[in-house]
Write an enzyme that holds these catalytic residues in place. Structure first.
Site, short mmCIF file in Angstrom:
data_model
loop_
_atom_site.label_atom_id
_atom_site.label_comp_id
_atom_site.label_asym_id
_atom_site.label_seq_id
_atom_site.Cartn_x
_atom_site.Cartn_y
_atom_site.Cartn_z
N TYR A 4 0.82 -1.22 0.00
CA TYR A 4 0.00 0.00 0.00
C TYR A 4 0.85 1.27 0.00
O TYR A 4 0.31 2.37 0.06
CB TYR A 4 -0.91 0.03 1.23
CG TYR A 4 -2.14 -0.81 1.09
CD1 TYR A 4 -2.05 -2.19 0.98
CD2 TYR A 4 -3.41 -0.23 1.07
CE1 TYR A 4 -3.19 -2.97 0.88
CE2 TYR A 4 -4.55 -1.00 0.96
CZ TYR A 4 -4.44 -2.37 0.87
OH TYR A 4 -5.56 -3.13 0.77
N LYS A 18 4.23 -14.40 4.58
CA LYS A 18 4.46 -15.25 3.39
C LYS A 18 5.97 -15.31 3.19
O LYS A 18 6.49 -15.08 2.10
CB LYS A 18 3.72 -14.65 2.18
CG LYS A 18 3.73 -15.49 0.92
CD LYS A 18 2.77 -16.65 0.95
CE LYS A 18 2.95 -17.55 -0.25
NZ LYS A 18 2.06 -18.72 -0.24
N ASP A 35 -1.73 -18.23 3.23
CA ASP A 35 -2.69 -19.11 2.55
C ASP A 35 -3.19 -20.20 3.50
O ASP A 35 -4.40 -20.47 3.58
CB ASP A 35 -2.12 -19.69 1.25
CG ASP A 35 -0.64 -20.02 1.32
OD1 ASP A 35 0.00 -19.71 2.35
OD2 ASP A 35 -0.11 -20.60 0.36
#
Ligand code: NAI
Ligand code: MG
Length: 341
Positions: free
Chosen positions: A123, A174, A207
């Site tokens: 962002y 991640k 995930d």
């Protein structure tokens, strides 16, 4: 008397913000609302989605309750929400998702809070196209994770857990693929966790975390994560408890604090009078808690939960075919607040 900036916002914003004001006023807490424009409403009146007067008001009051703002997709102006977060260093986005009795969801025992880093990551807005002869052949975006930004949000999450007497923090990352950016975040999280031995520390890859959230949502307590993952996971959590209309968020910063619903301006139902005001009302309760009006905040939470549990005067997103709309639900909650002691 508390001075608070009030931004009605776009689409369903003005209706749900009015509802929140009605409920907050029913608590008897004295507030002087400073109404200001932002988003499409500001573009129409002042040709600027974020007028200087609005910024000035938030700077002065350091507190803001806002409705959702419509952001053009693709082109147009930059997201006002993102600009507000960066201008006032609103680095912590806190989004509780706590099951309601009386809502239509298979998940009954959800009680988790997402703490999302709100200023960095993908962002950061560092994006561009690579063009050959005016044709866009690629697009690049740079995700920025800083040590300072990571320490600040991770410490916030641990301090929050301690204060709220929550027992466990799950850091979501991640780092198997994004080894530098989310890897740094994870490394710092592991270090800070050692300073809070009473809080259980868990880490999950994003995930897998999604799967666990759907299969065993009751095993989560506080989630702390980077900006984009936090955006997505907090909507997922909102879905677990029965929809976006119920979930509020606080944007806490060094220079101000801003409270709002997690959902957007819902243009599809903007003129129907049926928007669920609960999320914005609960954002109001988070704001009252933030300014130390604890008993008023608790009253609102209780009233909201009781009215939804009773399941009579609720909006159609909560009960299919319900004839009641925003005003009715707000009125029922405000009446209940006034009766609680
Ligand atoms: P949205 O959250 O506005 O709507 C998604 C779906 O949920 C729609 O079907 C809508 O009718 C429903 N919904 C949302 N809030 C509801 C409520 N209170 N009661 C009943 N149903 C509700 O998301 P969407 O459509 O992706 O975005 C619309 C606009 O809002 C976009 O311009 C987006 O950029 C903006 N937005 C603004 C946010 C903010 O200001 N904080 C946050 C998210 C989106
Ligand atoms: Mg979002």
């Amino acid at each position: 008397m508390h001075q608070i900036t009030l931004i009605p916002g776009d689409g369903i914003g003005p209706a749900i913000v009015d509802a929140a004001v009605q409920v907050i006023e029913a608590t008897g807490v004295q507030i002087a609302w400073d109404r200001q424009l932002a988003g499409m409403a500001a573009v129409e009146k002042q040709a600027n989605p974020l007028p200087e007067m609005t910024l000035e008001s938030i700077r002065r009051n350091r507190l803001c309750l806002k409705g959702p703002l419509t952001t053009p997709v693709g082109g147009g102006y930059r997201s006002v929400n993102v600009t507000l977060r960066q201008t006032f260093n609103l680095y912590a986005n806190v989004r509780p998702a706590i099951s309601f009795e009386g809502t239509n969801t298979p998940f009954k025992n959800v009680n988790l809070v997402t703490v999302r880093e709100n200023t960095e990551g993908l962002y950061a807005g560092i994006e561009h196209f690579i063009k050959v002869d005016e044709e866009k052949i690629a697009a690049e975006s740079i995700g920025v994770i800083t040590r300072q930004g990571s320490e600040r949000i991770l410490r916030y999450a641990f301090d929050y857990a301690r204060k709220a007497q929550r027992k466990k923090i799950t850091l979501v990352h991640k780092a198997n693929i994004l080894k530098c950016t989310t890897g740094l975040f994870l490394e710092i999280g592991r270090d800070i966790a050692k300073e809070y031995p009473e809080i259980e520390f868990d880490e999950k890859i994003v995930d897998a975390c999604c799967m666990h959230l759907v299969m065993k949502p009751e095993s989560f307590d506080v989630i702390v994560t980077t900006n984009l993952f936090g955006d997505i996971l907090s909507d997922l959590a909102a879905g677990l408890i029965g929809g976006l209309g119920l979930t509020a968020g606080a944007n806490i910063g060094t220079d101000a604090a801003l409270f709002e619903a997690v959902h957007g301006s819902a243009p599809d139902i903007a003129d129907l009078g049926i928007a669920n005001p609960t999320a914005t009302i609960l954002a109001g309760a988070m704001m009252l808690e933030h300014i130390g009006e604890l008993s008023a905040a608790r009253k609102i939470e209780r009233a909201v939960r009781e009215v939804i549990r009773e399941g009579e005067i609720v909006t159609p997103d909560l009960k299919k075919g319900s004839p009641y709309g925003t005003r009715h639900l707000a009125g029922a909650i405000a009446d209940k607040v006034a009766k609680l002691d």
